[in-house]
Enzyme design. Structure first.
Site, PDB file in Angstrom:
ATOM      1  N   HIS A  25       3.874   9.634  20.940  1.00  0.00           N
ATOM      2  CA  HIS A  25       4.788   9.086  21.951  1.00  0.00           C
ATOM      3  C   HIS A  25       5.320  10.222  22.829  1.00  0.00           C
ATOM      4  O   HIS A  25       5.315  11.371  22.432  1.00  0.00           O
ATOM      5  CB  HIS A  25       5.958   8.386  21.262  1.00  0.00           C
ATOM      6  CG  HIS A  25       5.539   7.147  20.518  1.00  0.00           C
ATOM      7  ND1 HIS A  25       5.715   6.989  19.181  1.00  0.00           N
ATOM      8  CD2 HIS A  25       4.925   6.024  20.966  1.00  0.00           C
ATOM      9  CE1 HIS A  25       5.243   5.797  18.820  1.00  0.00           C
ATOM     10  NE2 HIS A  25       4.759   5.195  19.878  1.00  0.00           N
ATOM     11  N   ASP A  42       8.956  -3.782  20.545  1.00  0.00           N
ATOM     12  CA  ASP A  42       8.187  -2.568  20.256  1.00  0.00           C
ATOM     13  C   ASP A  42       8.857  -1.846  19.081  1.00  0.00           C
ATOM     14  O   ASP A  42      10.072  -1.610  19.099  1.00  0.00           O
ATOM     15  CB  ASP A  42       8.218  -1.688  21.522  1.00  0.00           C
ATOM     16  CG  ASP A  42       7.215  -0.561  21.473  1.00  0.00           C
ATOM     17  OD1 ASP A  42       6.268  -0.624  20.677  1.00  0.00           O
ATOM     18  OD2 ASP A  42       7.380   0.394  22.278  1.00  0.00           O
TER      19      ASP A  42
HETATM   20 ZN   LIG Z   1       4.607   3.120  19.966  1.00  0.00          ZN
END
Ligand SMILES: [Zn+2]
Length: 342
Positions: free
Chosen positions: A189, A83
């Site tokens: 996020h 990620d």
């Molecule tokens: Zn992300």
């Protein structure tokens, strides 16, 4: 079954018209939660690790835990994905370590904070595509910048500051030949995504639909897509936590995305909330407990429940047995047989 490429999972998801959740992990229990949820719902899975997770758990531990997962759950097609790789070198180290899919996030400079130029992003992503496809490994890229910060990665901007431009998205895909495209449509996020239930002004599903119309065959990725449900927030606050009121991405909006080309949905915060709430509950109700298993087991169960629910909502449930895995070597031949440009 060994670990499989993400491209195969997403191609199958496109054929079946469903999405696949990508869940972040740092430790054994989170991997177990995801794999148990996958078995229960018969789902293919994407397990992903950020740079922070790799540093926390150490690559070798993480990789071998994932190999254990493929031994214990051989019926589940399982991807190990990096990620937010911040540089070509980070992506290379993940590929060398056995990841079957990497994200090159060239929307930011290697410091993981400064928004980059389009040309830098194309160049870095293209280099990772060449290196990865040679080994049959999948590449996700990003155009536009997500809001917030995740594990120290992110410009810390408002989610609307750098939305993806559909024309640029087309050019980016043509110039890089990537497999999956993360887009910025207002999500962020972390737990604090929206200060009220998102509307069309804050969550730009219209931009997503425009991009899908221009790139109907490209697998789109929604980042920062935890729903941050109120019941999970409430458990934490009920047992002494102090979360401020917050809103995530409603599942209906994700489902609208899935009907418009979204094949990968990143979820981390919901699982963190579930784990923390379950541990707080044990601490509050049984302060005499000191065996870590007494609170880690309920935490694992709470995360499994959330993951299984998301797998069902995203539509991946029931699809684990639809196909047999294509080896990375075969995937590499497939890439080699075609021009990289899509
Ligand atoms: Zn992300």
């Amino acid at each position: 079954m060994s670990l499989v490429s993400m491209r195969q999972l997403l191609d199958e998801a496109a054929k079946g018209g469903y999405g696949v959740g990508a869940f972040n992990v740092n430790n054994m229990e989170q991997i177990q939660s995801i794999m148990e949820a996958a078995r229960e719902t018969k789902s293919p899975v994407i397990v992903q690790a950020s740079r922070g997770a790799r540093a926390y758990s150490q690559d070798r531990f993480l990789y071998h835990l994932m190999l254990a997962a493929t031994e214990i759950y051989p019926e589940i097609p399982t991807v190990l994905h990096l990620d937010h790789g911040n540089s070509v070198e980070t992506c290379k180290s993940a590929i060398d370590m056995g990841f079957t899919s990497v994200m090159m996030d060239g929307s930011l400079m290697p410091d993981g904070k400064t928004p980059s130029s389009f040309d830098y992003n194309v160049d870095a992503t293209r280099r990772v595509v060449e290196m990865a496809h040679e080994k049959g490994i999948t590449v996700e890229g990003e155009i536009g910048c997500l809001g917030g910060i995740e594990d120290g990665h992110g410009a810390g901007l408002d989610g609307l500051a750098h939305l993806t431009d559909p024309d640029q998205a087309v050019e980016f895909v043509e110039k890089t030949g990537l497999d999956a495209l993360a887009i910025a449509i207002g999500t962020s996020h972390g737990a604090y995504k929206f200060t009220s239930k998102p509307t069309g002004a804050t969550l730009k599903m219209d931009v997503l639909i425009k991009i899908h119309k221009r790139l109907p065959n490209v697998h789109l990725v929604m980042h920062g897509s935890s729903s941050v449900p109120k019941d999970l927030q409430d458990i934490i606050n009920q047992y002494g936590g102090k979360l401020k009121p917050t809103w995530g991405v409603p599942v209906e909006e994700i489902q609208l995305g899935i009907r418009n080309g979204v094949r990968k949905i990143n979820v981390d915060t919901d699982n963190r909330l579930a784990i923390t709430g379950a541990i707080r509950k044990v601490f509050a109700e049984k302060p005499e407990e000191f065996d870590p298993r007494s609170y880690i087991k309920p935490a694992r169960e709470a995360m499994k429940k959330v993951v299984a629910l998301r797998m069902t909502q995203f539509g991946q449930a029931g699809h684990a047995g639809d196909y047999s895995p294509i080896s990375l070597a075969e995937m590499a031949k497939h890439y080699g047989a075609q021009p990289v440009l899509v």
